[in-house]
Design a protein around this motif. Structure first.
Motif, PDB file in Angstrom:
ATOM      1  N   LYS A 186       0.381  -1.668   0.320  1.00 59.98           N
ATOM      2  CA  LYS A 186       0.289   0.078   0.293  1.00 59.98           C
ATOM      3  C   LYS A 186       1.196   1.362  -0.427  1.00 59.98           C
ATOM      4  CE  LYS A 186      -4.238  -2.180   2.222  1.00 59.98           C
ATOM      5  NZ  LYS A 186      -4.555  -2.073   3.707  1.00 59.98           N
ATOM      6  N   THR A 187       1.880   0.968   0.518  1.00 58.08           N
ATOM      7  CA  THR A 187       2.569   2.560   0.833  1.00 58.08           C
ATOM      8  C   THR A 187       3.972   2.552   0.176  1.00 58.08           C
ATOM      9  OG1 THR A 187       3.884   1.336   2.957  1.00 58.08           O
ATOM     10  CG2 THR A 187       1.938   2.737   3.073  1.00 58.08           C
ATOM     11  N   ASP A 188       4.702   1.119  -0.278  1.00 60.34           N
ATOM     12  CA  ASP A 188       6.424   1.037  -0.631  1.00 60.34           C
ATOM     13  C   ASP A 188       5.929   0.120  -1.970  1.00 60.34           C
ATOM     14  OD1 ASP A 188       7.550   1.299   1.628  1.00 60.34           O
ATOM     15  OD2 ASP A 188       7.195  -0.799   2.435  1.00 60.34           O
ATOM     16  N   ASP A 189       7.773   0.507  -3.180  1.00 64.97           N
ATOM     17  CA  ASP A 189       7.259  -0.036  -4.635  1.00 64.97           C
ATOM     18  C   ASP A 189       8.987  -0.518  -4.179  1.00 64.97           C
ATOM     19  OD1 ASP A 189       8.067  -0.523  -6.985  1.00 64.97           O
ATOM     20  OD2 ASP A 189       5.457  -0.092  -7.230  1.00 64.97           O
ATOM     21  N   VAL A 190       9.386  -1.705  -5.084  1.00 58.93           N
ATOM     22  CA  VAL A 190       9.747  -2.862  -4.577  1.00 58.93           C
ATOM     23  C   VAL A 190      10.939  -1.908  -5.839  1.00 58.93           C
ATOM     24  CG1 VAL A 190       9.780  -3.455  -6.944  1.00 58.93           C
ATOM     25  CG2 VAL A 190      11.223  -4.893  -5.343  1.00 58.93           C
ATOM     26  N   THR A 191      10.614  -0.480  -6.323  1.00 52.18           N
ATOM     27  CA  THR A 191      11.797  -0.083  -6.967  1.00 52.18           C
ATOM     28  C   THR A 191      12.250   1.130  -5.775  1.00 52.18           C
ATOM     29  OG1 THR A 191       9.820   1.754  -8.141  1.00 52.18           O
ATOM     30  CG2 THR A 191      10.433  -0.286  -9.161  1.00 52.18           C
ATOM     31  N   GLN A 192      11.942   1.320  -5.136  1.00 47.71           N
ATOM     32  CA  GLN A 192      12.101   2.474  -3.678  1.00 47.71           C
ATOM     33  C   GLN A 192      13.136   1.385  -2.916  1.00 47.71           C
ATOM     34  OE1 GLN A 192       8.544   2.811  -1.655  1.00 47.71           O
ATOM     35  NE2 GLN A 192       7.802   4.414  -2.736  1.00 47.71           N
ATOM     36  N   LEU A 193      13.930   0.368  -3.286  1.00 51.72           N
ATOM     37  CA  LEU A 193      14.356  -0.947  -2.316  1.00 51.72           C
ATOM     38  C   LEU A 193      16.052   0.078  -1.955  1.00 51.72           C
ATOM     39  CD1 LEU A 193      15.903  -3.045  -1.662  1.00 51.72           C
ATOM     40  CD2 LEU A 193      16.426  -3.585  -4.264  1.00 51.72           C
ATOM     41  N   PHE A 194      16.685   0.899  -3.291  1.00 55.94           N
ATOM     42  CA  PHE A 194      17.838   1.317  -2.751  1.00 55.94           C
ATOM     43  C   PHE A 194      17.536   2.516  -1.771  1.00 55.94           C
ATOM     44  CE2 PHE A 194      19.130  -0.911  -6.472  1.00 55.94           C
ATOM     45  CZ  PHE A 194      19.919  -1.836  -5.930  1.00 55.94           C
ATOM     46  N   GLN A 195      16.510   2.953  -1.636  1.00 58.29           N
ATOM     47  CA  GLN A 195      16.242   4.502  -0.894  1.00 58.29           C
ATOM     48  C   GLN A 195      15.788   3.572   0.206  1.00 58.29           C
ATOM     49  OE1 GLN A 195      15.455   4.097  -4.135  1.00 58.29           O
ATOM     50  NE2 GLN A 195      13.509   5.805  -4.034  1.00 58.29           N
ATOM     51  N   GLN A 196      14.860   3.153   0.596  1.00 61.64           N
ATOM     52  CA  GLN A 196      14.699   1.948   1.886  1.00 61.64           C
ATOM     53  C   GLN A 196      16.049   1.187   2.155  1.00 61.64           C
ATOM     54  OE1 GLN A 196      11.640   1.457   3.642  1.00 61.64           O
ATOM     55  NE2 GLN A 196      10.250   3.042   1.583  1.00 61.64           N
ATOM     56  N   LYS A 197      16.613   0.603   2.220  1.00 61.92           N
ATOM     57  CA  LYS A 197      17.054  -0.393   2.264  1.00 61.92           C
ATOM     58  C   LYS A 197      18.663   0.491   2.735  1.00 61.92           C
ATOM     59  CE  LYS A 197      16.873  -3.359   4.178  1.00 61.92           C
ATOM     60  NZ  LYS A 197      16.039  -3.319   5.480  1.00 61.92           N
ATOM     61  N   HIS A 198      19.144   1.119   1.707  1.00 57.80           N
ATOM     62  CA  HIS A 198      20.116   1.649   2.103  1.00 57.80           C
ATOM     63  C   HIS A 198      22.132   1.436   1.534  1.00 57.80           C
ATOM     64  CE1 HIS A 198      18.515   4.996   4.459  1.00 57.80           C
ATOM     65  NE2 HIS A 198      18.094   4.102   5.047  1.00 57.80           N
ATOM     66  N   LEU A 199      21.074   0.522  -0.248  1.00 58.82           N
ATOM     67  CA  LEU A 199      22.020  -0.784  -0.528  1.00 58.82           C
ATOM     68  C   LEU A 199      22.880   0.714  -2.038  1.00 58.82           C
ATOM     69  CD1 LEU A 199      20.588  -3.645  -1.161  1.00 58.82           C
ATOM     70  CD2 LEU A 199      21.484  -2.995   0.852  1.00 58.82           C
ATOM     71  N   HIS A 200      23.550  -0.003  -2.421  1.00 63.56           N
ATOM     72  CA  HIS A 200      23.941   1.354  -3.498  1.00 63.56           C
ATOM     73  C   HIS A 200      24.287  -0.069  -4.759  1.00 63.56           C
ATOM     74  CE1 HIS A 200      24.897   4.174  -0.538  1.00 63.56           C
ATOM     75  NE2 HIS A 200      25.602   3.156   0.284  1.00 63.56           N
ATOM     76  N   LEU A 201      24.218   0.867  -5.909  1.00 64.09           N
ATOM     77  CA  LEU A 201      24.480   0.395  -6.913  1.00 64.09           C
ATOM     78  C   LEU A 201      25.621   1.145  -7.464  1.00 64.09           C
ATOM     79  CD1 LEU A 201      20.926   0.067  -9.406  1.00 64.09           C
ATOM     80  CD2 LEU A 201      22.111  -1.166  -8.655  1.00 64.09           C
TER      81      LEU A 201
END
Length: 201
Positions: A186-201
């Motif tokens: 309802k509030t998240d999208d998988v495309t927000q992964l790097f904002q949410q989990k502080h991972l880096h590409l």
């Protein structure tokens, strides 16, 4: 973080989790008893055939025939937004993480997905391992399904992120030391992964 295990439904594929129940109420089926829930879980683990599964429902509930039940059963499945596939393909192209899919699903649902979601094969090709519960006879939240994937690919739990929309599955993964993201559709999208989990590409 070296590995990411994604769920499918309500992570990539949008679901309406109340739809099947609502459809079945039109045929006088108000709730699932213990027997029906047990059969659903067996079907999800691929322990009974689609024919036997449909027969169970049409014999137990006289108001149902094969088509009305199949339509009700598949009504949970909605659509697969293109931007999520674009995100996943970009993630795969960077080749920074090993990508896996782990989904509790069943043959009828996958049959519908293959027929109605044109990007299914492109989606599937993004993963090093693509695990559907009815194919491997294991389902979340059982610890054995996580152990199976970790062992199959020689993954370390602490280097592996598991993304799922179901709290019970997240808790099970945490017990095995996997990193987790409990995604709220309802509030998240998988495309927000790097904002949410502080991972880096």
């Amino acid at each position: 973080m070296k590995n990411i295990i994604f769920d499918f439904g309500d992570v990539f594929l949008n679901l309406d989790k109340s739809a099947t129940e609502q459809h079945l109420q039109n045929f006088g089926i108000s709730e699932f008893d213990h027997e029906t829930i047990a059969v659903n879980k067996k079907y999800e683990r691929g322990l009974i055939s689609t024919e036997a599964f449909i027969q169970f429902y049409t014999e137990k509930f006289q108001s149902l025939d094969k088509n009305t039940f199949t339509n009700a059963w598949n009504s949970i499945l909605k659509n697969f937004p293109r931007h999520r596939l674009d995100f996943l393909q970009n993630l795969k192209a960077k080749n920074q993480y090993r990508l896996f899919l782990l989904s509790n699903t069943n043959a009828l649902h996958i049959q519908w997905v293959k027929a109605n979601i044109s990007q299914y094969e492109d989606f599937k090709s993004c993963f090093e391992g693509f695990y559907l519960s009815h194919k491997i006879h294991l389902r979340k939240p059982d610890a054995s399904v996580f152990e199976f994937i970790l062992n199959q690919h020689n993954l370390k739990a602490k280097e592996t992120l598991f993304i799922d929309d179901t709290q019970e599955h997240i808790e099970s993964a945490k017990c095995l030391d996997l990193q987790t993201w409990h995604l709220n559709p309802k509030t998240d999208d998988v495309t927000q992964l790097f904002q949410q989990k502080h991972l880096h590409l």
